[in-house]
Write a protein that holds these residues in place. Structure first.
Motif, PDB file in Angstrom:
ATOM      1  N   PRO A  39     -15.296  10.430   0.678  1.00  0.00           N
ATOM      2  CA  PRO A  39     -15.271  11.235   2.074  1.00  0.00           C
ATOM      3  C   PRO A  39     -16.744  11.592   2.604  1.00  0.00           C
ATOM      4  O   PRO A  39     -17.616  11.864   1.746  1.00  0.00           O
ATOM      5  N   ASP A  86      -5.863   3.368   7.335  1.00  0.00           N
ATOM      6  CA  ASP A  86      -6.143   3.198   6.165  1.00  0.00           C
ATOM      7  C   ASP A  86      -5.258   2.572   5.067  1.00  0.00           C
ATOM      8  O   ASP A  86      -4.007   2.663   5.354  1.00  0.00           O
ATOM      9  N   ASP A 114      -4.210  -2.356   7.755  1.00  0.00           N
ATOM     10  CA  ASP A 114      -5.600  -2.936   7.522  1.00  0.00           C
ATOM     11  C   ASP A 114      -6.304  -2.848   8.725  1.00  0.00           C
ATOM     12  O   ASP A 114      -5.961  -3.182   9.734  1.00  0.00           O
ATOM     13  N   PHE A 116      -8.618  -4.654   9.440  1.00  0.00           N
ATOM     14  CA  PHE A 116      -9.032  -5.993   9.940  1.00  0.00           C
ATOM     15  C   PHE A 116      -7.800  -6.598  10.851  1.00  0.00           C
ATOM     16  O   PHE A 116      -8.067  -7.437  11.597  1.00  0.00           O
TER      17      PHE A 116
HETATM   18  C1  LIG Z   1     -15.547   5.481   2.262  1.00  0.00           C
HETATM   19  S1  LIG Z   1     -14.144   5.913   2.776  1.00  0.00           S
HETATM   20  C2  LIG Z   1     -14.219   6.783   4.199  1.00  0.00           C
HETATM   21  C3  LIG Z   1     -13.374   7.754   4.396  1.00  0.00           C
HETATM   22  C4  LIG Z   1     -13.421   8.365   5.698  1.00  0.00           C
HETATM   23  N1  LIG Z   1     -13.587   7.656   6.865  1.00  0.00           N
HETATM   24  C5  LIG Z   1     -14.626   9.372   5.447  1.00  0.00           C
HETATM   25  O1  LIG Z   1     -15.878   8.909   6.292  1.00  0.00           O
HETATM   26  O2  LIG Z   1     -14.594  10.474   5.214  1.00  0.00           O
HETATM   27  C6  LIG Z   1     -13.254   4.171   3.116  1.00  0.00           C
HETATM   28  C7  LIG Z   1     -11.630   4.436   3.208  1.00  0.00           C
HETATM   29  O3  LIG Z   1     -11.487   2.824   3.512  1.00  0.00           O
HETATM   30  C8  LIG Z   1     -10.408   2.719   3.036  1.00  0.00           C
HETATM   31  N2  LIG Z   1     -10.080   1.206   3.244  1.00  0.00           N
HETATM   32  C9  LIG Z   1     -10.829   0.104   2.649  1.00  0.00           C
HETATM   33  N3  LIG Z   1     -10.363  -0.958   2.979  1.00  0.00           N
HETATM   34  C10 LIG Z   1      -9.506  -1.095   4.016  1.00  0.00           C
HETATM   35  C11 LIG Z   1      -8.903  -1.807   4.981  1.00  0.00           C
HETATM   36  N4  LIG Z   1      -9.306  -2.966   4.736  1.00  0.00           N
HETATM   37  N5  LIG Z   1      -8.406  -1.389   5.808  1.00  0.00           N
HETATM   38  C12 LIG Z   1      -8.074   0.093   5.950  1.00  0.00           C
HETATM   39  N6  LIG Z   1      -8.677   1.021   5.145  1.00  0.00           N
HETATM   40  C13 LIG Z   1      -9.435   0.448   4.144  1.00  0.00           C
HETATM   41  C14 LIG Z   1     -10.176   3.211   1.700  1.00  0.00           C
HETATM   42  O4  LIG Z   1      -8.874   3.382   1.437  1.00  0.00           O
HETATM   43  C15 LIG Z   1     -11.130   4.498   2.044  1.00  0.00           C
HETATM   44  O5  LIG Z   1     -10.122   5.560   2.084  1.00  0.00           O
END
Ligand SMILES: C[S@@+](CC[C@H](N)C(=O)[O-])C[C@H]1O[C@@H](n2cnc3c(N)ncnc32)[C@H](O)[C@@H]1O
Length: 287
Positions: A39, A86, A114, A116
Motif C-alpha cells: 500500500p 485489481d 485486469d 491491461f
Molecule cells: C503495489 S500495489 C498498489 C496498491 C494501491 N494502488 C496503492 O497504491 O496503495 C499493486 C496492486 O496491483 C494489483 N495488480 C497486480 N497486477 C494487476 C493487474 N494485471 N491488474 C490489476 N491489478 C493488478 C495487485 O494485486 C496490488 O494490489
C-alpha cells in the motif's frame, strides 16, 4: 546529491522488503499477479493527488487499486469520482467495504479486473503504484489517452517518458500530462496588422518535448520557447517582415486533432496587439 540518491534507493528497497511481510499471507497469493500488494502511505497518496491537481470534476482510475485507499482518498479529500481495478478479489471486497465506511461508495467503484483489459478512456487522472516492467507495458496505451489526462505514479517511471513534474514527500511522485500529437507540417493563417498572413510550420515531437521551424516570410524562422501541455501549444516566432519594426509573436492555441486554434499576441506592453490564428495539419510525421 549522491548520498541522497543512495538513501532514496535504499529507502525504496527497504519499504518494499519490509512491507511485503505485512501481506505475507497474501503475498503468496498476490505475487501471482503482475505486482504484489504494497500500500502507498497516505501522505504520499495526498501528494500524488495534489500533484495531479485532482478536483471534484475529475474521474480517477487507480490501476491495481489494492485496498482502495488511493481512490477513497481521492473521493473523500478531493471530492473526485472514480474506479479502481485489481485482480485480487479479496482486496476488491475490502475496498468496497472501506468505501462504505468512508461514506464515498456513491462516488467510487471497485472492480476485480485486469488493468491491461480495462478501458481507460473515462479517466481524467490515472494513479499507479506498479513495477517498472508493468509501467513500460502500459506506456503506449497511456500515451494514446485524451490529451490533458494526468498520470501520476508512486515511485516508478514510465520508461523514457520524461515526467512533467516530480516531487518528493517521503517518496517520489511523478506526473505526466498526456500530450496532443502535434508532429507534422502545418499551414498557419493569422490575421496580422496589414492583413492575413500565411506560413508553414514543421513540428517534431518526443512525448511532450517539441521543436520545429517555420517559414514566416521568405526565410526559415526559428520557433522559440515551444511548449506543449496536454492540448495547449505555445511558441514564439519573430515577425521580421519589416526589419525596423520587428516584434515577437506569442502564439497560444488548443490542439484538436489536425486543427489548432488560438490567439497570438504581437509585441509586449502597451503596444501589444492580439490576433486570431488557426493551423491545419497538411502532413503528419510519426512522433
Ligand atoms: C503495489 S500495489 C498498489 C496498491 C494501491 N494502488 C496503492 O497504491 O496503495 C499493486 C496492486 O496491483 C494489483 N495488480 C497486480 N497486477 C494487476 C493487474 N494485471 N491488474 C490489476 N491489478 C493488478 C495487485 O494485486 C496490488 O494490489
Amino acid at each position: 546529491m549522491m548520498f541522497m540518491r543512495k538513501y532514496l534507493l535504499l529507502n525504496i528497497i527497504l519499504i518494499w522488503v519490509t512491507l511485503l511481510p505485512i501481506s505475507a499471507a497474501r503475498a503468496q497469493v498476490h505475487w501471482q499477479f503482475d505486482v504484489p500488494f504494497v500500500p502507498t502511505p497516505y501522505v504520499v497518496i495526498e501528494e500524488m493527488l495534489r500533484l495531479a491537481e485532482v478536483t471534484p470534476r475529475d474521474f480517477v482510475m487507480d490501476l491495481g487499486s489494492g485496498d482502495g485507499r488511493v481512490l477513497i482518498t481521492a473521493a473523500r479529500t478531493f471530492g473526485a469520482r472514480g474506479i479502481g481495478v485489481d485482480l485480487d478479489g479479496d482486496l476488491v471486497a475490502e475496498s468496497i467495504e472501506a468505501a462504505k465506511a468512508a461514506g464515498v461508495s456513491d462516488r467510487v467503484q471497485f472492480l476485480q479486473q485486469d488493468l491491461f483489459k480495462t478501458d481507460l478512456d473515462r479517466a481524467t487522472v490515472i494513479t499507479m503504484y506498479l513495477m517498472p516492467g508493468v509501467m513500460a507495458r502500459l506506456q503506449p496505451r497511456l500515451l494514446e489517452l485524451k490529451p490533458g489526462t494526468r498520470l501520476v505514479s508512486h515511485d516508478f517511471r514510465l520508461g523514457d517518458w520524461k515526467p512533467d513534474a516530480v516531487t518528493q514527500v517521503r517518496k517520489n511522485a511523478f506526473l505526466w500530462i498526456v500530450p496532443a500529437q502535434i508532429a507534422g507540417r502545418w499551414q498557419l493563417t493569422m490575421a496580422l496588422p496589414g492583413g492575413e498572413h500565411r506560413m508553414t510550420l514543421e513540428l517534431r515531437q518526443k512525448y511532450q518535448e517539441i521543436d520545429g521551424f517555420g517559414q514566416f516570410s521568405d526565410r526559415p524562422s526559428q520557433i522559440w520557447e515551444p511548449r506543449l501541455r496536454g492540448d495547449r501549444l505555445s511558441f514564439v516566432i519573430v515577425d521580421d517582415r519589416d526589419r525596423d519594426n520587428e516584434a515577437a509573436l506569442y502564439f497560444d492555441g488548443q490542439v484538436r486533432g489536425d486543427v489548432i486554434e488560438g490567439e497570438l499576441r504581437r509585441g509586449t506592453g502597451r503596444t501589444q496587439t492580439r490576433h486570431a490564428w488557426r493551423a491545419q495539419r497538411v502532413a503528419a510525421t510519426k512522433p
